[in-house]
Design a protein around this motif. Structure first.
Motif, PDB file in Angstrom:
ATOM      1  N   MET A  15     -12.007 -84.793 -74.930  1.00 53.87           N
ATOM      2  CA  MET A  15     -11.389 -83.575 -75.446  1.00 53.87           C
ATOM      3  C   MET A  15     -12.161 -83.034 -76.645  1.00 53.87           C
ATOM      4  O   MET A  15     -12.355 -81.824 -76.785  1.00 53.87           O
ATOM      5  N   LYS A  16     -12.657 -83.933 -77.498  1.00 55.32           N
ATOM      6  CA  LYS A  16     -13.485 -83.500 -78.624  1.00 55.32           C
ATOM      7  C   LYS A  16     -14.803 -82.901 -78.153  1.00 55.32           C
ATOM      8  O   LYS A  16     -15.421 -82.106 -78.875  1.00 55.32           O
ATOM      9  N   ALA A  17     -15.247 -83.290 -76.957  1.00 56.01           N
ATOM     10  CA  ALA A  17     -16.511 -82.787 -76.412  1.00 56.01           C
ATOM     11  C   ALA A  17     -16.336 -81.487 -75.632  1.00 56.01           C
ATOM     12  O   ALA A  17     -17.306 -80.989 -75.046  1.00 56.01           O
ATOM     13  N   GLY A  18     -15.106 -80.950 -75.589  1.00 58.21           N
ATOM     14  CA  GLY A  18     -14.901 -79.651 -74.961  1.00 58.21           C
ATOM     15  C   GLY A  18     -14.220 -79.670 -73.615  1.00 58.21           C
ATOM     16  O   GLY A  18     -14.229 -78.665 -72.898  1.00 58.21           O
ATOM     17  N   VAL A  19     -13.618 -80.800 -73.239  1.00 56.00           N
ATOM     18  CA  VAL A  19     -12.882 -80.910 -71.974  1.00 56.00           C
ATOM     19  C   VAL A  19     -11.396 -80.729 -72.254  1.00 56.00           C
ATOM     20  O   VAL A  19     -10.860 -81.333 -73.185  1.00 56.00           O
ATOM     21  N   THR A  20     -10.731 -79.902 -71.456  1.00 59.60           N
ATOM     22  CA  THR A  20      -9.291 -79.707 -71.596  1.00 59.60           C
ATOM     23  C   THR A  20      -8.550 -80.686 -70.697  1.00 59.60           C
ATOM     24  O   THR A  20      -8.859 -80.792 -69.504  1.00 59.60           O
ATOM     25  N   MET A  21      -7.588 -81.402 -71.267  1.00 62.64           N
ATOM     26  CA  MET A  21      -6.714 -82.279 -70.491  1.00 62.64           C
ATOM     27  C   MET A  21      -5.289 -81.781 -70.678  1.00 62.64           C
ATOM     28  O   MET A  21      -4.744 -81.847 -71.783  1.00 62.64           O
ATOM     29  N   ILE A  22      -4.692 -81.286 -69.621  1.00 64.48           N
ATOM     30  CA  ILE A  22      -3.346 -80.718 -69.713  1.00 64.48           C
ATOM     31  C   ILE A  22      -2.351 -81.771 -70.157  1.00 64.48           C
ATOM     32  O   ILE A  22      -1.469 -81.508 -70.982  1.00 64.48           O
ATOM     33  N   ASP A  23      -2.467 -82.991 -69.632  1.00 62.70           N
ATOM     34  CA  ASP A  23      -1.584 -84.092 -70.014  1.00 62.70           C
ATOM     35  C   ASP A  23      -2.418 -85.369 -70.095  1.00 62.70           C
ATOM     36  O   ASP A  23      -2.575 -86.074 -69.093  1.00 62.70           O
ATOM     37  N   PRO A  24      -2.973 -85.687 -71.259  1.00 64.56           N
ATOM     38  CA  PRO A  24      -3.817 -86.874 -71.384  1.00 64.56           C
ATOM     39  C   PRO A  24      -3.128 -88.166 -70.970  1.00 64.56           C
ATOM     40  O   PRO A  24      -3.788 -89.105 -70.519  1.00 64.56           O
ATOM     41  N   GLU A  25      -1.811 -88.230 -71.124  1.00 54.85           N
ATOM     42  CA  GLU A  25      -1.104 -89.462 -70.800  1.00 54.85           C
ATOM     43  C   GLU A  25      -1.098 -89.759 -69.308  1.00 54.85           C
ATOM     44  O   GLU A  25      -0.870 -90.902 -68.901  1.00 54.85           O
ATOM     45  N   THR A  26      -1.324 -88.765 -68.470  1.00 53.78           N
ATOM     46  CA  THR A  26      -1.374 -89.010 -67.020  1.00 53.78           C
ATOM     47  C   THR A  26      -2.771 -88.751 -66.460  1.00 53.78           C
ATOM     48  O   THR A  26      -2.930 -88.526 -65.263  1.00 53.78           O
ATOM     49  N   VAL A  47     -17.584 -92.458 -66.663  1.00 46.80           N
ATOM     50  CA  VAL A  47     -17.479 -91.091 -66.150  1.00 46.80           C
ATOM     51  C   VAL A  47     -18.064 -90.111 -67.169  1.00 46.80           C
ATOM     52  O   VAL A  47     -17.945 -90.304 -68.376  1.00 46.80           O
ATOM     53  N   VAL A  48     -18.695 -89.044 -66.670  1.00 45.31           N
ATOM     54  CA  VAL A  48     -19.231 -87.981 -67.524  1.00 45.31           C
ATOM     55  C   VAL A  48     -18.614 -86.655 -67.090  1.00 45.31           C
ATOM     56  O   VAL A  48     -18.547 -86.361 -65.893  1.00 45.31           O
ATOM     57  N   ILE A  49     -18.151 -85.861 -68.078  1.00 48.59           N
ATOM     58  CA  ILE A  49     -17.467 -84.601 -67.785  1.00 48.59           C
ATOM     59  C   ILE A  49     -18.099 -83.485 -68.608  1.00 48.59           C
ATOM     60  O   ILE A  49     -18.289 -83.623 -69.821  1.00 48.59           O
ATOM     61  N   GLY A  50     -18.367 -82.351 -67.970  1.00 48.06           N
ATOM     62  CA  GLY A  50     -18.968 -81.218 -68.651  1.00 48.06           C
ATOM     63  C   GLY A  50     -17.958 -80.393 -69.430  1.00 48.06           C
ATOM     64  O   GLY A  50     -16.746 -80.429 -69.166  1.00 48.06           O
ATOM     65  N   ALA A  51     -18.462 -79.625 -70.390  1.00 47.41           N
ATOM     66  CA  ALA A  51     -17.617 -78.796 -71.245  1.00 47.41           C
ATOM     67  C   ALA A  51     -16.912 -77.707 -70.431  1.00 47.41           C
ATOM     68  O   ALA A  51     -17.409 -77.244 -69.408  1.00 47.41           O
ATOM     69  N   ASP A  52     -15.724 -77.330 -70.905  1.00 50.92           N
ATOM     70  CA  ASP A  52     -14.892 -76.274 -70.328  1.00 50.92           C
ATOM     71  C   ASP A  52     -14.317 -76.639 -68.970  1.00 50.92           C
ATOM     72  O   ASP A  52     -13.766 -75.778 -68.270  1.00 50.92           O
ATOM     73  N   THR A  53     -14.440 -77.894 -68.574  1.00 45.90           N
ATOM     74  CA  THR A  53     -13.725 -78.367 -67.393  1.00 45.90           C
ATOM     75  C   THR A  53     -12.278 -78.639 -67.780  1.00 45.90           C
ATOM     76  O   THR A  53     -11.988 -79.084 -68.886  1.00 45.90           O
ATOM     77  N   ILE A  54     -11.369 -78.353 -66.872  1.00 45.56           N
ATOM     78  CA  ILE A  54      -9.942 -78.574 -67.094  1.00 45.56           C
ATOM     79  C   ILE A  54      -9.474 -79.678 -66.159  1.00 45.56           C
ATOM     80  O   ILE A  54      -9.674 -79.605 -64.943  1.00 45.56           O
ATOM     81  N   ILE A  55      -8.857 -80.700 -66.751  1.00 47.25           N
ATOM     82  CA  ILE A  55      -8.315 -81.818 -65.982  1.00 47.25           C
ATOM     83  C   ILE A  55      -6.799 -81.686 -65.965  1.00 47.25           C
ATOM     84  O   ILE A  55      -6.139 -81.744 -67.013  1.00 47.25           O
ATOM     85  N   CYS A  97     -15.193 -76.793 -64.334  1.00 48.35           N
ATOM     86  CA  CYS A  97     -14.508 -77.230 -63.111  1.00 48.35           C
ATOM     87  C   CYS A  97     -13.002 -77.265 -63.322  1.00 48.35           C
ATOM     88  O   CYS A  97     -12.511 -77.344 -64.457  1.00 48.35           O
ATOM     89  N   GLN A  98     -12.265 -77.222 -62.235  1.00 49.19           N
ATOM     90  CA  GLN A  98     -10.819 -77.433 -62.222  1.00 49.19           C
ATOM     91  C   GLN A  98     -10.574 -78.686 -61.387  1.00 49.19           C
ATOM     92  O   GLN A  98     -10.837 -78.698 -60.180  1.00 49.19           O
ATOM     93  N   ILE A  99     -10.071 -79.728 -62.046  1.00 47.64           N
ATOM     94  CA  ILE A  99      -9.875 -81.016 -61.372  1.00 47.64           C
ATOM     95  C   ILE A  99      -8.387 -81.354 -61.392  1.00 47.64           C
ATOM     96  O   ILE A  99      -7.782 -81.477 -62.453  1.00 47.64           O
ATOM     97  N   GLY A 100      -7.792 -81.520 -60.217  1.00 49.68           N
ATOM     98  CA  GLY A 100      -6.380 -81.834 -60.123  1.00 49.68           C
ATOM     99  C   GLY A 100      -5.548 -80.565 -60.039  1.00 49.68           C
ATOM    100  O   GLY A 100      -6.080 -79.466 -59.917  1.00 49.68           O
ATOM    101  N   PRO A 101      -4.206 -80.754 -60.108  1.00 46.54           N
ATOM    102  CA  PRO A 101      -3.497 -82.021 -60.267  1.00 46.54           C
ATOM    103  C   PRO A 101      -3.632 -82.911 -59.025  1.00 46.54           C
ATOM    104  O   PRO A 101      -3.955 -82.445 -57.943  1.00 46.54           O
TER     105      PRO A 101
END
Length: 454
Positions: free
Chosen positions: A247-258, A265-273, A289-293
């Motif tokens: 998240m500090k690197a620019g990845v959005t996590m809608i609900d980090p707890e789930t 794993v490596v994730i690019g900036a502005d991807t939404i999980i 990218c849009q990953i999930g739900p």
């Protein structure tokens, strides 16, 4: 000043109730001992010394090269375990850092702080402590009236007033090497038939030598794993640490707890999980990218601007702008070209879908190559297995495969060919040919504009 590192990984871990050596139990996708090795490695130019014992060969196979192995053949305590490292380090290191292989949350920064505490005070021994209400079986750090460390008393040996002490020994030590190798053979044998490393503290104090302690402000760092409950607690802590980093690197996590992201794993900036997503292994995900739900991605490469919606992707490649889901499965060897689309209830295995291919729904494509711009109609199946061997299907560029088609491999459908709905294709169809029926037969040439997608 050369620093040697000793990592203790010889214990059986009986409370784990497992045939697997304790230090090999996975944490965020890696054997837990990997974290201790990686935390210590930046501090030394020498290979870390890994003391193995129970399941030694399994540990060697899992960890591989990059460490020096020594074996503790008899389980005679932590002091005896460290002594096994003497031949590997004596004469090479002026000081020795000792830690455990079942404390995967320790950071390089904390280990460095212990080493620096010894160097700055010129102490014989420095130890890491933590103040916590739940002692979790750790030994207590006993201090004198002047605040100096006097000794460490193990919980089983502690008196009632000592049990009330909340400064705990975390089991990380930095020692003068010459003094350590000289005093390990002098450790007293405890009633349990073991030699305790913690007795070094009282020995040093008794000689008038300086012993210093440095405390970690984060109790989770020194969470030792002895049971499956501890393993779950460490997993949760590691997951929070990994998620914060992304998240500090620019990845959005809608609900980090789930959201479950393994360590490699490596994730690019502005991807939404989105929630209930699992990212495993050596997965690489691009930007935007849009990953999930509800996505599971395992050891796969996902390009930029991709979407994975409520689907399973394993051992697959998705190029830029491709998408899959909901409720589809990319199996090992699946490769979606740029802009390719796999809709709901589709399955791709060991097959290449070229750029812009559309496979909307309810189809199976296995052991196949589908050319750019082709359309795979609903319910299409590549019949790739004859009961003994797998065979390949090739679909040419811009071909149109009608709904409910069976492609009986080995078979080739030519470029811009059109296959009518419900056909069973058992022979090759030339480029630009219209074919349909059971079995499919050539019915004519495709007119300009026929078979074009929307």
């Amino acid at each position: 000043m050369a620093l040697g590192v000793v990592i203790l990984a010889a214990g059986q871990g009986t409370r784990m109730k497992s045939a697997l050596p304790k230090v090999l139990h996975p944490l965020a996708g890696r054997p837990m001992v990997f974290y201790s090795i990686e935390a210590a490695r930046p501090l030394t130019s020498l290979p870390p010394v890994l003391v193995v014992g129970h399941g030694a060969e399994e540990v060697r196979q899992a960890v591989g090269e990059g460490v020096t192995y020594v074996e503790q053949r008899e389980q005679l305590g932590t002091g005896h375990a460290v002594l096994q490292a003497r031949p590997a380090l004596e004469g090479l290191a002026d000081e020795v850092l000792i830690l455990y292989g079942d404390m995967p949350l320790l950071t390089t920064e904390t280990l460095h702080r212990v080493v620096e505490a010894r160097r700055e005070t010129r102490a014989t021994l420095a130890l890491l402590t933590v103040v916590a209400e739940d002692p979790r079986g750790f030994g207590r750090v006993v201090r004198g009236a002047d605040g100096n460390v006097l000794r460490i008393v193990e919980e089983a040996d502690a008196k009632e007033e000592e049990r009330a002490i909340r400064e705990l020994n975390a089991g990380v030590y930095a020692c003068d090497a010459a003094w350590l190798w000289d005093h390990l053979p002098q450790l007293p044998l405890r009633p349990k038939g073991e030699y305790y490393l913690t007795d070094l503290v009282e020995m040093a104090v008794g000689e008038g030598r300086r012993v210093v302690a440095t405390a970690t402000p984060d109790p989770t760092e020194v969470l030792g794993i002895n049971t499956r409950v501890h393993l779950a607690e460490a997993e949760a802590a590691m997951r929070r640490r990994i998620n914060r980093r992304w998240m500090k690197a620019g990845v959005t996590m809608i609900d980090p707890e789930t959201t479950y992201v393994e360590a490699d794993v490596v994730i690019g900036a502005d991807t939404i999980i989105w929630p209930n997503t699992v990212l495993r292994g050596q997965t690489r995900i691009g930007s935007r990218c849009q990953i999930g739900p509800g996505a599971v991605i395992d050891n796969s490469i996902i390009g930029n601007d991709c979407r994975v919606f409520a689907s399973v992707v394993e051992g697959a490649v998705m190029e830029d702008g491709s998408d899959v889901g909901p409720f589809s499965h990319l199996r090992p060897g699946a490769h979606l070209g740029a802009g390719a689309h796999v809709g709901n209830f589709g399955e791709v295995k060991n097959a290449i879908l070229g750029p812009g291919v559309k496979m909307g729904h309810f189809s199976y494509v296995g052991d196949a190559e589908v050319g750019a711009g082709a359309n795979i109609g609903a319910g299409t199946v590549t019949c790739n297995f004859d009961g003994r061997r797998k065979h390949r299907t090739v679909v040419g560029e811009e071909a149109f495969i009608g709904s409910g088609t069976m492609l009986v491999a080995p078979v080739r459908v030519g470029r811009r060919a059109v296959i009518g709905a419900g056909s069973v294709v058992t022979r090759d169809i030339p480029d630009g040919t219209l074919a349909y029926g059971v079995p499919a037969r050539e019915r004519g040439r495709v007119k300009e504009g026929e078979g074009d997608g929307p």
